[in-house]
Write a protein that holds these residues in place. Structure first.
Motif, PDB file in Angstrom:
ATOM      1  N   ASP A 130      -5.921  -1.019  -4.646  1.00  0.00           N
ATOM      2  CA  ASP A 130      -5.362  -1.644  -3.445  1.00  0.00           C
ATOM      3  C   ASP A 130      -6.368  -2.636  -2.870  1.00  0.00           C
ATOM      4  O   ASP A 130      -7.318  -2.244  -2.207  1.00  0.00           O
TER       5      ASP A 130
ATOM      6  N   SER B 273       0.838  -1.213   0.000  1.00  0.00           N
ATOM      7  CA  SER B 273       0.000   0.000   0.000  1.00  0.00           C
ATOM      8  C   SER B 273       0.867   1.255   0.000  1.00  0.00           C
ATOM      9  O   SER B 273       0.506   2.264  -0.617  1.00  0.00           O
TER      10      SER B 273
ATOM     11  N   GLN C 110      -7.165   0.996   0.131  1.00  0.00           N
ATOM     12  CA  GLN C 110      -7.512  -0.281   0.771  1.00  0.00           C
ATOM     13  C   GLN C 110      -8.759  -0.132   1.647  1.00  0.00           C
ATOM     14  O   GLN C 110      -9.560  -1.055   1.732  1.00  0.00           O
TER      15      GLN C 110
HETATM   16 MG   LIG Z   1      -2.015  -2.777   2.154  1.00  0.00          MG
END
Ligand SMILES: [Mg+2]
Ligand SMILES: Nc1ncnc2c1ncn2[C@@H]1O[C@H](COP(=O)(O)OP(=O)(O)OP(=O)(O)O)[C@@H](O)[C@H]1O
Length: 241
Positions: free
Chosen positions: A155, A45, A81
Motif C-alpha cells: 500500500d 487501502s 500505508q
Molecule cells: Mg490508501
C-alpha cells in the motif's frame, strides 16, 4: 514458497452504513505484479485490508479470496500505508518480528542483509523515532520482503521516498518479489507505468484494466513507451470527477 494464487474480489463495502466502494469486481493474476491506481479516498487501502483479512469495521457483502479455493490466511504479507513499526524495537528487531512471533530462530542475518539492500546498514540499530519517514518506510519494506509469502499486498510502499531511492527500491522489490502475486496500490501514474504487468484503474465508477507496454518490468523510467503509458494513465486520472 507455495504456488502464488490469483486473487479475486467482488462486492460492495460500507462503513457505518455509508458506501466505501462498489459494487466492483477485480482480478489479480497469479504470479504477476498488478498495480491498482486511483485517486485518494476511492477505496484502494480498503481492498488490500479485505484481501488480507483485516476488514475491521468495514462491512463487505462479497468475495475476497484466492481462486485456488484455499484460505489466504498465512499466505499474505501486507505492507500497510502507515509503517506500523513497533516504537520500542530497533530496525532489525522490527524486521524479524514476524519470524520471532512464529518461533523461527536464526533470521537475524537475513534481516540485516535486507536492511543493507534497502540502504539502511548504518541504521539497523536505530528505533523508529530516530529514523526519517523514508527510512521508516524502507524498514517496513524490508519487513514485508522478510515475510517470504506467495501473495504480497503493498500500500503506497514508496510514497515517502525521493525520486532516486524510489527507483532503486522499485527495482529491488520487483527483483525480490518476481513470481509472486503482487497487488501494489499507488496513486502515482509514473510508478504504475514502470512496475505494472497489469494496471487496474479504480474510480468511483468501478475498475477498468489498462494495457501496459509489452516487455519485462521494471520498465526503464525514461523509455518513450513507459512515458507514453504514464501520460495515458495520468490523463485517465484527470478525467475522474
Ligand atoms: Mg490508501
Ligand atoms: N473504518 C472505516 N470507517 C469509516 N470510513 C472508512 C473506514 N475505512 C475507510 N473508510 C472510508 O472509505 C473511503 C476509502 O478509504 P481508503 O482508505 O480505502 O481509500 P484510499 O483509496 O486508500 O485513499 P488514499 O489514496 O488517500 O490512501 C474513505 O472515504 C474513507 O474515509
Amino acid at each position: 514458497m507455495s504456488a502464488a494464487p490469483a486473487l479475486r474480489l467482488s462486492g460492495r463495502a460500507t462503513a457505518g452504513g455509508a458506501p466505501v466502494f462498489g459494487p466492483l469486481s477485480l482480478e489479480v493474476r497469479a504470479g504477476e505484479w498488478t498495480c491498482l491506481l486511483g485517486p485518494s479516498g476511492v477505496g484502494k487501502s480498503t481492498i488490500l485490508r479485505l484481501l488480507s483479512g483485516l476488514g475491521g469495521d468495514v462491512a463487505f457483502d462479497g468475495v475476497a479470496a484466492a481462486d485456488d479455493g484455499a484460505p489466504l490466511a498465512g499466505r499474505v504479507a501486507l505492507m500497510a500505508q502507515s509503517d506500523l513499526l513497533m516504537p520500542w524495537l530497533d530496525a532489525v528487531a522490527n524486521v524479524t518480528l514476524g519470524a520471532r512471533l512464529r518461533g523461527e530462530a536464526g533470521r537475524r542475518d537475513r534481516a540485516t542483509g535486507l536492511l543493507g539492500r534497502v540502504g539502511l546498514a548504518a541504521h539497523a540499530h536505530k528505533r523508529p523515532h530516530a529514523l526519517s519517514g523514508g527510512q521508516r518506510q524502507r524498514v517496513a519494506l524490508a519487513r514485508t520482503l522478510m515475510e517470504d509469502r506467495p501473495v504480497v499486498l503493498l500500500d503506497e510502499p514508496f510514497s515517502a521516498l525521493d525520486a532516486r531511492s524510489r527507483a532503486l527500491m522499485q527495482d529491488l522489490a520487483a527483483g525480490l518479489l518476481g513470481g509472486r502475486t503482487v497487488l501494489h496500490v499507488t496513486h502515482d501514474a509514473a510508478e504504475a507505468a514502470r512496475l505494472g504487468q497489469n494496471v487496474l484503474l479504480m474510480t468511483r465508477a468501478g475498475i477498468t484494466s489498462e494495457t501496459p507496454p509489452a516487455g519485462p518490468v521494471p520498465r526503464p523510467f525514461d523509455a518513450p513507451e513507459t512515458l507514453a503509458f504514464q501520460g495515458h494513465l495520468q490523463r485517465q486520472l484527470m478525467e475522474v470527477e
